[in-house]
Structure formats: structure tokens, C-alpha cells
Design an enzyme around this catalytic site. Sequence first.
Site, mmCIF file in Angstrom:
data_model
loop_
_atom_site.group_PDB
_atom_site.id
_atom_site.type_symbol
_atom_site.label_atom_id
_atom_site.label_comp_id
_atom_site.label_asym_id
_atom_site.label_seq_id
_atom_site.Cartn_x
_atom_site.Cartn_y
_atom_site.Cartn_z
ATOM 1 N N ARG A 89 -8.041 -17.187 -19.614
ATOM 2 C CA ARG A 89 -7.434 -16.242 -20.553
ATOM 3 C C ARG A 89 -7.638 -16.777 -21.972
ATOM 4 O O ARG A 89 -7.209 -17.886 -22.284
ATOM 5 C CB ARG A 89 -5.940 -16.091 -20.241
ATOM 6 C CG ARG A 89 -5.236 -15.236 -21.260
ATOM 7 C CD ARG A 89 -3.737 -15.056 -21.010
ATOM 8 N NE ARG A 89 -3.205 -14.341 -22.155
ATOM 9 C CZ ARG A 89 -2.104 -14.639 -22.803
ATOM 10 N NH1 ARG A 89 -1.333 -15.631 -22.398
ATOM 11 N NH2 ARG A 89 -1.738 -13.949 -23.861
ATOM 12 N N HIS A 134 -3.375 -12.036 -30.275
ATOM 13 C CA HIS A 134 -2.493 -13.196 -30.083
ATOM 14 C C HIS A 134 -2.146 -13.747 -31.468
ATOM 15 O O HIS A 134 -2.522 -14.855 -31.834
ATOM 16 C CB HIS A 134 -3.174 -14.245 -29.192
ATOM 17 C CG HIS A 134 -2.234 -15.223 -28.550
ATOM 18 N ND1 HIS A 134 -2.198 -15.470 -27.199
ATOM 19 C CD2 HIS A 134 -1.280 -16.036 -29.079
ATOM 20 C CE1 HIS A 134 -1.282 -16.390 -26.923
ATOM 21 N NE2 HIS A 134 -0.709 -16.763 -28.057
ATOM 22 N N GLU A 179 3.234 -11.448 -26.190
ATOM 23 C CA GLU A 179 4.649 -11.745 -26.451
ATOM 24 C C GLU A 179 5.286 -10.968 -27.604
ATOM 25 O O GLU A 179 5.591 -11.540 -28.655
ATOM 26 C CB GLU A 179 4.843 -13.249 -26.674
ATOM 27 C CG GLU A 179 4.491 -14.079 -25.472
ATOM 28 C CD GLU A 179 5.047 -15.512 -25.541
ATOM 29 O OE1 GLU A 179 5.629 -15.867 -26.577
ATOM 30 O OE2 GLU A 179 4.905 -16.230 -24.553
ATOM 31 N N ASN A 319 4.697 -14.222 -19.339
ATOM 32 C CA ASN A 319 4.724 -15.603 -19.838
ATOM 33 C C ASN A 319 6.124 -16.141 -19.632
ATOM 34 O O ASN A 319 7.097 -15.499 -20.043
ATOM 35 C CB ASN A 319 4.446 -15.660 -21.348
ATOM 36 C CG ASN A 319 2.998 -15.367 -21.693
ATOM 37 O OD1 ASN A 319 2.183 -15.095 -20.814
ATOM 38 N ND2 ASN A 319 2.685 -15.431 -22.974
ATOM 39 N N TYR A 321 8.530 -19.956 -19.553
ATOM 40 C CA TYR A 321 8.570 -21.410 -19.731
ATOM 41 C C TYR A 321 9.920 -22.037 -19.391
ATOM 42 O O TYR A 321 9.987 -23.124 -18.857
ATOM 43 C CB TYR A 321 8.252 -21.774 -21.195
ATOM 44 C CG TYR A 321 6.806 -21.596 -21.569
ATOM 45 C CD1 TYR A 321 5.907 -22.643 -21.445
ATOM 46 C CD2 TYR A 321 6.335 -20.378 -22.043
ATOM 47 C CE1 TYR A 321 4.569 -22.500 -21.795
ATOM 48 C CE2 TYR A 321 4.996 -20.210 -22.390
ATOM 49 C CZ TYR A 321 4.121 -21.273 -22.264
ATOM 50 O OH TYR A 321 2.814 -21.112 -22.600
ATOM 51 N N GLU A 376 1.142 -17.072 -18.643
ATOM 52 C CA GLU A 376 1.401 -18.391 -19.230
ATOM 53 C C GLU A 376 2.576 -19.061 -18.538
ATOM 54 O O GLU A 376 3.596 -18.423 -18.282
ATOM 55 C CB GLU A 376 1.784 -18.301 -20.728
ATOM 56 C CG GLU A 376 0.632 -18.156 -21.671
ATOM 57 C CD GLU A 376 1.077 -18.138 -23.128
ATOM 58 O OE1 GLU A 376 1.975 -18.922 -23.505
ATOM 59 O OE2 GLU A 376 0.523 -17.312 -23.880
HETATM 60 C C1 BGC Z 1 2.545 -18.531 -26.778
HETATM 61 C C2 BGC Z 1 1.523 -19.625 -26.964
HETATM 62 C C3 BGC Z 1 2.219 -20.931 -27.221
HETATM 63 C C4 BGC Z 1 3.062 -21.270 -26.017
HETATM 64 C C5 BGC Z 1 3.766 -22.599 -26.077
HETATM 65 C C6 BGC Z 1 3.737 -18.947 -25.957
HETATM 66 O O1 BGC Z 1 4.868 -18.425 -26.536
HETATM 67 O O2 BGC Z 1 1.945 -17.371 -26.291
HETATM 68 O O3 BGC Z 1 0.669 -19.258 -28.005
HETATM 69 O O4 BGC Z 1 1.349 -21.959 -27.543
HETATM 70 O O5 BGC Z 1 4.027 -20.273 -25.831
HETATM 71 O O6 BGC Z 1 4.737 -22.643 -27.071
#
Ligand code: BGC
Length: 467
Positions: A89, A134, A179, A319, A321, A376
Site C-alpha cells: 500500500r 494521504h 483517515e 487503520n 493502532y 494499517e
Molecule cells: C497514518 C500514518 C502514520 C501512522 C503512525 C496513521 O495515522 O495513516 O501516516 O504514520 O498512523 O502514526
Amino acid sequence: MGMKLYLLLFILGSSHAARNIPKDLWFGLATAAFQSEGAWNESGKGESIWDRFIHNANLRVNGDTTCDSYHKWQEDIENLKKLNVNHYRFSISWPRILPDGTLKSINQEGIDHYHKLIQGLIEAGIEPLVTIYHWDMPMHIYELGGFLNPQFADYFGDYARLLYQEYGPYVRYWLTINEPYSICNRAYGAGQLVPWLNLIGDGIYQCSYVLLKAHARAYRIYDEEFKSKYNGKVGLVISADWYEPASNTTVDSDARERILQFQLGWFANPVFKGNWPQIMIDRIANRSAQEGFARSRLPQFTQEEIDYINGTHDYFALNTYDNYIAKNDEQNITNPSYWFDVGASWVNNTYYPEGFRKLLNFINDRYQPESIMITENGLITGDYLEDDDRIAFLRGYINSLLDAIEEDKINIVGYTLWSLMDDFEWGSYNFRFGLIRVNFTDPNRARTWKNSGYWYKNILETRILDI
Ligand code: BGC
């Protein structure tokens, strides 16, 4: 090897079980143009908001060269090939294609660059997943009002159509905008990302209104003009985290629900169900009235707009995290703000991969997408090669992903790790997400594999996760 040694190894290794990874589940890696390309003013590229704002801020770091992938794209492909990924990607830089963002001038060198990259990937047997936007908005488009100007959808549609015309025959997976929550909340609202605006009460909602129309425009253009020829898929990249309520009281579980609606639902609801989540409509209208506004700070969609945006998805691109603990935090009427509209607060939770599985279930139940592609996921660390913390993180997350597929029967088609290599983390080179280290003080930007790179390669080759 003697029997005894086998037995010993078995006992030592018995805390590690092995789990098969379905053959048809794709694994990939991600990057984005501004974070990795460099060559900021070469070969006809125009200026983006990130170029301008970072230069003006005199931060001592910038994205001028970063990983230098604009020149080192062949080495990147070599690494991807060695890693054995199914897909890659990356994003296309809008000002590299259209220097001022409009069709007035088309930069052929920019167009050619991505042709080479895409052909190179295909020859290496790697499926390209292309993000159209992006965050590197052409400066001129920003000066015209950026995401606050409804005309943005026209310019974005023109740019998207050009990409479909050029790359449509080779690209099967398109992602319109990366995002929306980060763009509208963090960049336009909370001043954390360029253009560092602080329009937390109203501009953020105008941004989301314009952004969704722009996404829908790009989706509809593909659907009407290209789908029958190329049969690709188009989606919006939505970011979301998981939240656990701080207590088992109703107020805290209601607070958790509000956060999910204001983060994930804000963008997923219009695209998958039509219109904003009702709770956003009601709460923002109510507070706006009490604050003395003539109308809600959340723009109202017309029925035509609702219908235009609703259904603009071929897959759910996610995405994710983090995960948090959420609690009720209702505030009396003070300054208009997104945070008071949500009426909740949250703190970072410890490592909790089970939250990933819960989030996938939540998305699947609420929005019933045809499929989910993780676009992501990854871990931020410092600068070191022995990144066993990253391996532990990935092991837990991928294990949870397999639970969601096998036990919860969710149709998840792929997992994309952020990131192929360390890159420009939106203002700093100290926050590292890569499987491959990049030496940013070396003019050659030497790339060195981290432990996690070898680990990822191994699970992709063996299709076995060691848990
Ligand atoms: C974004 C990336 C970023 C990653 C880590 C995401 O919010 O799409 O561009 O590097 O998080 O922070």
C-alpha cells in the site's frame, strides 16, 4: 538430531504453539508519499501543505529527502519481494501529478514515476493498493479553502479520474482518502497535524462534510466510468481504536458508545448506512442551540447528499493502532468543542490485542461490510534493530486477527503492516514504525532489516504464526 534433544527442544518451546495462517489471507506493508518519497521539488512536483508548513516552522527536520524512495523505489521493491508480501500500500502525491492540484497542468514525469512503480510491483508479483490522498494536499487547493471548501470535491474528483485513467488497468484496490478522523479532528481541529488549525468546534464538522462528499465523488466516478472495464474496488480508509468502559455503570458504557460513534461512526455511518450517527446529530444540535448558534455546528446533509454518499464502499479499509479506557465526562455548556460534544474522556490502555478482535466484531456487526481489509496496524518504537517488542506486538495482533476470521467468521481479506521502513512520522524521525531501519543521517539512506523484518518474512513464507 537425537530423540532426547528433540524432546528437550519440544519442552523448551512448548510455550510457543503454532497456528496456521489461511492461504488466501493477504499480508502486506504500507507507506505514504510524503513520509517516504522525498524529492520534494524535483521533476516538476508542486508544493504541498506539508512542504510549506514544515519549511516555515523551522523544525530542523523536514520531508525534503526522507527515505528517498522517489529514487530508491527499485530497492524498496526488492525488499518487498524478499519479505514475500502479497501487497504493498502506497500513496500517490497529488502535487507530483498536478503541481497546483488542478488539471491546468499535468506533470508527465510524475505520472511516469508511478507507472514505473506499479509495473515494478506487478512484475515482482506484488499487488498495488493505491491511496489517492494521504495528506499532502497541493498548496493551491489549500489556499482555495482545502477541506472547508465544498468545491474541494470537484478538484479531488478530477485528480482521482486522472489516476483511474492512467493506472486503472493495473490497480485493483483503490483507497480514496486516508483517515478522515485524523484530517478533520487532528489536523483541522486539534492543531496536531498540518495545517495545524484549531477549529475544534465547527471547522472539524465542515471538514468532514466536504471530505465525505469528495470521497463519494471519487467512488462514484470509478463506479460509473471505470468499474465495468477494470472491475477494481474502492474504499475509504477509516481509523478506529477500541475502547473499554472504565466501569460497568451505564454512564461509562454509554460514554464508550458515544466515543465509538464520534470516531468511527462519524465517517462509517454516512458511507455504510447513510447520514451521521443520530447521536452526533442530536447532541451537536442540542449543544449548538444552547451555545447560541443559529444552526447546528454539524452541517446537515440533504437527502440527495445522503443518497450520494451512502453505499460508497466496496470494502471496509481499517487503520487501527490503540485501545483505551473510556469514562463519562459530561460538561456544562462552555466553549463549543468536539470534546464536549462527545462528553467522554479516555486514557491509553495497556497492550490488549483482544481489543482488535472486539473492534473487528463491532465493525462487522454495525456496518456489515462485504469484507474488511486492515490497511494499517503496527507499533511505534525507538531506533533499534533488535525490535522484539514489535514482534511480540504483531504476534498478538495477528493472533487476534486469526481469531476474528476463524472463530467469529468475519470476512477479513488482508492485513497491512505500517510500515515497510522507518519514515517521516509527520514532524519527527524519532518515532519509528518500520520493519526496516533507515539511516536518515546517511546521504544514501541505507536500509537495514530489523528482527521484525526477518520475523514477518518467515511467517509469510511458512504461513505459520508462532504464538
Ligand atoms: C497514518 C500514518 C502514520 C501512522 C503512525 C496513521 O495515522 O495513516 O501516516 O504514520 O498512523 O502514526
